[in-house]
Scaffold this motif. Structure first.
Motif: not given
Length: 89
Positions: A1-14
């Motif tokens: 789940m942490a990996n998914l959260e990191n992917q989501i946050k990275a997409a939101l920041e981009q």
């Protein structure tokens, strides 16, 4: 789940970096500069990106009404809402 959260946050920041209206210089000098960097109508567009990351159609209701004032607020609040939604499904 942490990996998914990191992917989501990275997409939101981009998305923030690509779409935020950030005034330069001193105080606001145009109408555009009086607006918050990302408002809810623009933020809805990020769901198309997040749909692909989570392999699920996310509802527009995950976007808060109004504006997001900072990149951190945008990434943290929206990623938390997405993860909470996914936990219920």
């Amino acid at each position: 789940m942490a990996n998914l959260e990191n992917q989501i946050k990275a997409a939101l920041e981009q998305f923030w970096d690509d779409h935020a209206l950030v005034p330069t210089g001193g105080g606001p000098s145009t109408v555009d500069e009086l607006l918050e960097p990302i408002e809810s109508m623009t933020a809805v567009e990020v769901l198309l990106i997040l749909d692909k990351i989570v392999n699920k159609k996310l509802p527009n209701s995950l976007i808060q009404a109004g504006e997001y004032k900072t990149k951190e607020e945008f990434a943290n609040r929206l990623s938390a809402r997405v993860l909470a939604y996914l936990a219920t499904k």
